[in-house]
Scaffold this motif. Structure first.
Motif, PDB file in Angstrom:
ATOM      1  N   ALA A  39       0.849  -1.183   0.000  1.00 46.71           N
ATOM      2  CA  ALA A  39       0.000   0.000   0.000  1.00 46.71           C
ATOM      3  C   ALA A  39       0.890   1.240   0.000  1.00 46.71           C
ATOM      4  N   PRO A  40       0.353   2.379  -0.437  1.00 52.22           N
ATOM      5  CA  PRO A  40       1.159   3.608  -0.477  1.00 52.22           C
ATOM      6  C   PRO A  40       1.748   3.942   0.887  1.00 52.22           C
ATOM      7  N   GLY A  41       3.052   4.153   0.917  1.00 45.54           N
ATOM      8  CA  GLY A  41       3.722   4.536   2.145  1.00 45.54           C
ATOM      9  C   GLY A  41       3.958   3.410   3.125  1.00 45.54           C
ATOM     10  N   LYS A  42       3.667   2.177   2.708  1.00 47.43           N
ATOM     11  CA  LYS A  42       3.811   1.048   3.629  1.00 47.43           C
ATOM     12  C   LYS A  42       4.781   0.017   3.055  1.00 47.43           C
ATOM     13  N   GLU A  43       5.141  -0.932   3.898  1.00 44.88           N
ATOM     14  CA  GLU A  43       6.037  -1.995   3.472  1.00 44.88           C
ATOM     15  C   GLU A  43       5.273  -3.018   2.632  1.00 44.88           C
ATOM     16  N   ARG A  44       6.027  -3.830   1.913  1.00 40.83           N
ATOM     17  CA  ARG A  44       5.441  -4.907   1.127  1.00 40.83           C
ATOM     18  C   ARG A  44       5.091  -6.058   2.075  1.00 40.83           C
ATOM     19  N   ASP A  45       3.835  -6.448   2.057  1.00 38.18           N
ATOM     20  CA  ASP A  45       3.338  -7.464   2.986  1.00 38.18           C
ATOM     21  C   ASP A  45       2.948  -8.748   2.267  1.00 38.18           C
ATOM     22  N   PHE A  46       3.152  -9.834   2.944  1.00 35.67           N
ATOM     23  CA  PHE A  46       2.756 -11.150   2.448  1.00 35.67           C
ATOM     24  C   PHE A  46       1.236 -11.265   2.417  1.00 35.67           C
ATOM     25  N   VAL A  47       0.712 -11.850   1.334  1.00 34.89           N
ATOM     26  CA  VAL A  47      -0.730 -12.104   1.211  1.00 34.89           C
ATOM     27  C   VAL A  47      -1.013 -13.601   1.298  1.00 34.89           C
ATOM     28  N   ASP A  53       2.847 -27.788  -6.458  1.00 38.22           N
ATOM     29  CA  ASP A  53       1.842 -28.561  -7.203  1.00 38.22           C
ATOM     30  C   ASP A  53       0.420 -28.143  -6.872  1.00 38.22           C
ATOM     31  N   GLY A  54       0.265 -27.089  -6.093  1.00 38.51           N
ATOM     32  CA  GLY A  54      -1.072 -26.591  -5.793  1.00 38.51           C
ATOM     33  C   GLY A  54      -1.791 -27.308  -4.678  1.00 38.51           C
ATOM     34  N   SER A  55      -1.092 -28.206  -3.991  1.00 38.99           N
ATOM     35  CA  SER A  55      -1.764 -29.002  -2.962  1.00 38.99           C
ATOM     36  C   SER A  55      -1.827 -28.299  -1.610  1.00 38.99           C
ATOM     37  N   ARG A  56      -1.029 -27.260  -1.446  1.00 34.87           N
ATOM     38  CA  ARG A  56      -1.015 -26.545  -0.167  1.00 34.87           C
ATOM     39  C   ARG A  56      -1.021 -25.042  -0.400  1.00 34.87           C
ATOM     40  N   THR A  57      -1.737 -24.345   0.464  1.00 28.85           N
ATOM     41  CA  THR A  57      -1.735 -22.884   0.437  1.00 28.85           C
ATOM     42  C   THR A  57      -1.640 -22.356   1.863  1.00 28.85           C
ATOM     43  N   HIS A  58      -1.225 -21.114   1.960  1.00 24.93           N
ATOM     44  CA  HIS A  58      -1.213 -20.429   3.254  1.00 24.93           C
ATOM     45  C   HIS A  58      -1.522 -18.957   3.001  1.00 24.93           C
ATOM     46  N   TYR A  59      -2.347 -18.370   3.878  1.00 28.65           N
ATOM     47  CA  TYR A  59      -2.760 -16.986   3.703  1.00 28.65           C
ATOM     48  C   TYR A  59      -2.522 -16.190   4.978  1.00 28.65           C
ATOM     49  N   THR A  60      -2.315 -14.907   4.812  1.00 29.25           N
ATOM     50  CA  THR A  60      -2.300 -14.035   5.964  1.00 29.25           C
ATOM     51  C   THR A  60      -3.729 -13.925   6.491  1.00 29.25           C
ATOM     52  N   ASP A  61      -3.864 -13.531   7.746  1.00 30.27           N
ATOM     53  CA  ASP A  61      -5.190 -13.505   8.352  1.00 30.27           C
ATOM     54  C   ASP A  61      -6.169 -12.614   7.598  1.00 30.27           C
ATOM     55  N   SER A  62      -5.692 -11.500   7.068  1.00 28.94           N
ATOM     56  CA  SER A  62      -6.600 -10.573   6.387  1.00 28.94           C
ATOM     57  C   SER A  62      -7.106 -11.129   5.062  1.00 28.94           C
ATOM     58  N   ALA A  63      -6.399 -12.095   4.500  1.00 25.60           N
ATOM     59  CA  ALA A  63      -6.781 -12.682   3.211  1.00 25.60           C
ATOM     60  C   ALA A  63      -7.569 -13.976   3.367  1.00 25.60           C
ATOM     61  N   LYS A  64      -7.402 -14.594   4.492  1.00 29.79           N
ATOM     62  CA  LYS A  64      -8.063 -15.881   4.714  1.00 29.79           C
ATOM     63  C   LYS A  64      -9.566 -15.709   4.582  1.00 29.79           C
ATOM     64  N   ASP A  65     -10.219 -16.654   3.928  1.00 29.68           N
ATOM     65  CA  ASP A  65     -11.677 -16.672   3.729  1.00 29.68           C
ATOM     66  C   ASP A  65     -12.158 -15.688   2.676  1.00 29.68           C
ATOM     67  N   ARG A  66     -11.294 -14.794   2.172  1.00 31.94           N
ATOM     68  CA  ARG A  66     -11.698 -13.876   1.103  1.00 31.94           C
ATOM     69  C   ARG A  66     -10.903 -14.089  -0.176  1.00 31.94           C
ATOM     70  N   TYR A  93      -0.134  -5.170  -6.088  1.00 34.80           N
ATOM     71  CA  TYR A  93       0.003  -6.590  -5.807  1.00 34.80           C
ATOM     72  C   TYR A  93       1.124  -7.181  -6.661  1.00 34.80           C
ATOM     73  N   TYR A  94       1.999  -7.920  -5.997  1.00 36.85           N
ATOM     74  CA  TYR A  94       3.153  -8.528  -6.651  1.00 36.85           C
ATOM     75  C   TYR A  94       3.092 -10.044  -6.532  1.00 36.85           C
ATOM     76  N   CYS A  95       3.458 -10.726  -7.613  1.00 34.81           N
ATOM     77  CA  CYS A  95       3.666 -12.154  -7.515  1.00 34.81           C
ATOM     78  C   CYS A  95       5.162 -12.418  -7.408  1.00 34.81           C
ATOM     79  N   ALA A  96       5.502 -13.543  -6.819  1.00 36.67           N
ATOM     80  CA  ALA A  96       6.903 -13.880  -6.590  1.00 36.67           C
ATOM     81  C   ALA A  96       7.069 -15.390  -6.611  1.00 36.67           C
ATOM     82  N   ALA A  97       8.275 -15.839  -6.921  1.00 33.50           N
ATOM     83  CA  ALA A  97       8.570 -17.263  -7.052  1.00 33.50           C
ATOM     84  C   ALA A  97       9.694 -17.659  -6.103  1.00 33.50           C
ATOM     85  N   ALA A  98       9.471 -18.748  -5.375  1.00 30.61           N
ATOM     86  CA  ALA A  98      10.476 -19.279  -4.449  1.00 30.61           C
ATOM     87  C   ALA A  98      10.721 -20.736  -4.797  1.00 30.61           C
ATOM     88  N   TYR A  99      11.984 -21.048  -5.076  1.00 33.35           N
ATOM     89  CA  TYR A  99      12.319 -22.382  -5.571  1.00 33.35           C
ATOM     90  C   TYR A  99      12.237 -23.449  -4.499  1.00 33.35           C
TER      91      TYR A  99
END
Length: 125
Positions: A39-47, A53-66, A93-99
């Protein structure tokens, strides 16, 4: 390596958007794919993040359920479906890749190897 995020725009409170991130130049199916926002003036936060393989996901609390992250390894694309959007979701919003396969999915900025250019989401009240 290129990560091309798209799908941002202006939406009213309570609306939905689907972001896409098309990857090239890497073996997509070997990377965990994350979404961050700044967000403007803020740090980059994890969403949220999805594993290789798409079998697992994890969300920050603000994104969970939405928000929902999915991927199509045949199309080298990861998606972020955002529902019930709020003004506080306004950000680039940024996408990123972690090997690599990991027990704990990556959530920190420094764990990611490649970043896209970002797409702006604006939620009006």
């Amino acid at each position: 390596v290129q990560l091309q995020a798209s799908g941002g725009g202006l939406v009213q409170t309570g609306g939905s958007l689907r972001l896409s991130c098309a990857a090239s130049g890497l073996t997509f199916s070997t990377y965990n794919m994350g979404w961050f926002r700044q967000a403007p003036g803020k740090e980059r936060d994890f969403v949220g993040v999805i594993n290789w393989d798409g079998s697992r996901t994890h969300y920050t609390d603000s994104a969970k359920d939405r928000f929902t992250i999915s991927r199509d390894n045949a199309q080298n694309t990861v998606y972020l479906q955002m529902n019930s959007l709020r003004p506080e979701d306004t950000a680039v919003y940024y996408c990123a890749a972690a090997y690599g396969s990991r027990v704990l999915l990556p959530r920190a900025f420094g764990e990611y190897d490649y970043w896209g250019q970002g797409t702006l989401v604006t939620v009006s009240s």
